[in-house]
Design an enzyme around this catalytic site. Structure first.
Site, PDB file in Angstrom:
ATOM      1  N   ASP A  14     -78.699  68.142  38.808  1.00  0.00           N
ATOM      2  CA  ASP A  14     -77.462  68.682  39.353  1.00  0.00           C
ATOM      3  C   ASP A  14     -77.545  70.206  39.308  1.00  0.00           C
ATOM      4  O   ASP A  14     -77.704  70.784  38.231  1.00  0.00           O
ATOM      5  CB  ASP A  14     -76.298  68.170  38.475  1.00  0.00           C
ATOM      6  CG  ASP A  14     -74.952  68.363  39.130  1.00  0.00           C
ATOM      7  OD1 ASP A  14     -74.901  68.816  40.283  1.00  0.00           O
ATOM      8  OD2 ASP A  14     -73.946  68.068  38.465  1.00  0.00           O
ATOM      9  N   ASP A 133     -76.230  69.170  46.527  1.00  0.00           N
ATOM     10  CA  ASP A 133     -76.643  69.834  45.288  1.00  0.00           C
ATOM     11  C   ASP A 133     -77.074  68.892  44.179  1.00  0.00           C
ATOM     12  O   ASP A 133     -77.170  69.296  43.027  1.00  0.00           O
ATOM     13  CB  ASP A 133     -75.514  70.741  44.783  1.00  0.00           C
ATOM     14  CG  ASP A 133     -74.297  69.952  44.348  1.00  0.00           C
ATOM     15  OD1 ASP A 133     -74.143  68.811  44.796  1.00  0.00           O
ATOM     16  OD2 ASP A 133     -73.489  70.486  43.575  1.00  0.00           O
ATOM     17  N   GLU A 134     -77.323  67.623  44.506  1.00  0.00           N
ATOM     18  CA  GLU A 134     -77.689  66.636  43.488  1.00  0.00           C
ATOM     19  C   GLU A 134     -78.775  65.717  44.007  1.00  0.00           C
ATOM     20  O   GLU A 134     -78.759  65.354  45.179  1.00  0.00           O
ATOM     21  CB  GLU A 134     -76.506  65.710  43.187  1.00  0.00           C
ATOM     22  CG  GLU A 134     -75.418  66.286  42.349  1.00  0.00           C
ATOM     23  CD  GLU A 134     -74.347  65.232  42.093  1.00  0.00           C
ATOM     24  OE1 GLU A 134     -74.634  64.033  42.168  1.00  0.00           O
ATOM     25  OE2 GLU A 134     -73.213  65.641  41.821  1.00  0.00           O
TER      26      GLU A 134
END
Length: 412
Positions: A14, A133-134
């Site tokens: 993350d 974003d992960e």
DNA sequence: TCTGGGGTCCTAGGACCC
DNA sequence: TCTGGGGTCCTAGGACCC
């Protein structure tokens, strides 16, 4: 198959305060200040000193903001002031009018997203996208880069198949967890080198636990969580921390006196199923015990593609007819562009309306053949709109295409 | 001072077919 | 003029996620 299956090593990575961190790369003078990303307007005004050539930027603050936007990200300094993502910017302004406000720049975030994912892929190729974003990473068969080290152990992948020997497959579980930790360190270093950004990683036996644990050591964190750690590290947490238990389910659990994952784990399955339905009840029981056998999915096709917009003020279907029609046409055109760019056509066209009281309705229409162009979408969406109630004032209009099929001949 | 934009998945009822 | 299943597709709404 002989022997026990090796433990799965699943990582969740993350990026830390991703949008805000990307912005700080280009505006380093904002480091250490409360910054919120959101809204469309207010890029910083730049002035250049005619003598020295030095650039001075004037940034908007939350206190200047007027509109309906929400915060997408807040720096850790901003979070300390009570600001957080999904919060209305006007509400945030009441809390911290002096916080810096930057507009979202999705193209830039997508670029950095590609950079960090490519960096990870260079070390561990089995990754699953989970938003911009992960990612989830299957490290079960991944090996450390061998740079600078000789005689690295043979990889599990290389040992698979008919020639596998007992000696080659004998990595102990303890060794596997050490390998996972080293891999996570290498991934963090690679991401930092490729982007200048930090991330937090957790490695666990499954996606459920990895996702929860990546929050444990944020920012710039590294956590290893084994199944045996569930009672001490997972059970004290509130159920809301489980991906899939949202505000509604959380409130219902709360009302039933279940305020921790441990309490949820103690609850009788039949009792849960009676109150939350067969499927969800059984799922609640499993996840409370840390059980999750979902695979890391490395390739997937989109289910739907959509465009929507919230108006600056609520519009009336009668009085603002022309303005609505223009926005509607524009949404269909953007959607058609997206479809062409991504190489899809779809058979189901739908509209979404949100009214002044925040209620939402959708209308669908399925065609015999997939379509892709703006006029066809606009026509089908128009049929949907005719079936929608239009008495209330409208705050949001959206258009969606689903039942997608890839189409050849378009450029990505 | 009300709450963005992009998605996924699940449920439930009705149509329709075998 | 009563009474079936199962399977799939379509539509609408809602919870949830980043």
């Amino acid at each position: 198959m002989a022997g026990v299956a090796p433990v799965r090593l699943i990582a969740h990575l993350d990026m830390d305060a991703f949008y805000a961190s990307v912005e700080l790369l280009r505006y380093p003078e904002l480091r250490g200040l409360p910054v919120v990303i959101g809204g469309h307007r207010h890029p910083p005004e730049e002035s250049v000193d005619p003598h020295t050539g030095a650039v001075t930027r004037k940034f908007a603050t939350l206190g200047d903001y007027v509109g309906r936007g929400v915060a997408t990200t807040a720096t850790y300094e901003a979070r300390r002031l009570g600001l957080h993502s999904a919060q209305g910017l006007m509400k945030g302004a009441a809390l911290a009018p002096q916080a810096i406000l930057l507009p979202v720049d999705f193209d830039r975030y997508r670029h950095f997203s590609r950079l960090f994912k490519d960096a990870v892929r260079g070390i561990a190729p089995r990754i699953e996208d989970h938003g911009i974003d992960e990612i989830f990473i299957d490290l079960t068969d991944a090996q450390l880069p061998t740079t600078g080290r000789d005689g690295a152990a043979p990889t599990a992948a290389a040992c698979e198949g008919p020639f596998e020997t007992a000696a080659m497959s004998a990595e102990s579980e303890i060794d596997a967890w050490w390998r996972a930790r080293d891999l996570a360190k290498a991934l963090k270093a690679a991401v930092l080198e490729a982007t200048g950004l930090t991330c937090s990683i957790a490695v666990a036996p499954n996606k459920l636990l990895a996702k929860i644990a990546s929050e444990f050591d944020k920012p710039d964190g590294l956590t290893v969580l084994k199944a045996a750690d569930v009672p001490t590290r997972i059970w004290p947490l509130p159920p809301r921390r489980i991906n899939g238990i949202g505000p509604k389910a959380s409130a219902k659990l709360d009302a039933l006196g279940i305020t921790s994952i441990g309490a949820l784990a103690q609850a009788d399955v039949a009792w849960l199923m009676a109150r939350f339905g067969r499927n969800y009840g059984a799922w609640l029981h499993r996840v409370a015990h840390g059980e999750d056998d979902r695979e890391v999915v490395t390739d997937s096709e989109p289910v739907s593609i959509s465009r929507e917009t919230t108006f600056e003020r609520d519009l009336s279907a009668q009085r603002d007819r022309d303005q609505l029609a223009a926005i509607f046409t524009e949404l269909c055109a953007s959607l058609a562009d997206d479809l062409v760019r991504k190489g899809y056509a779809g058979r189901t066209v739908g509209v979404k309306l949100r009214f002044d009281n925040f209620t939402t309705v959708t209308r669908d229409h399925t065609l015999a053949v997939p379509i892709q162009d703006a006029r066809a979408i606009r026509h089908a969406a128009g049929l949907c709109l005719k079936r929608a109630p239009l008495a209330r004032r409208i705050r949001l209009l959206g258009v969606r295409v689903a039942s997608l099929t890839p189409v050849a001949g378009t450029r990505g």
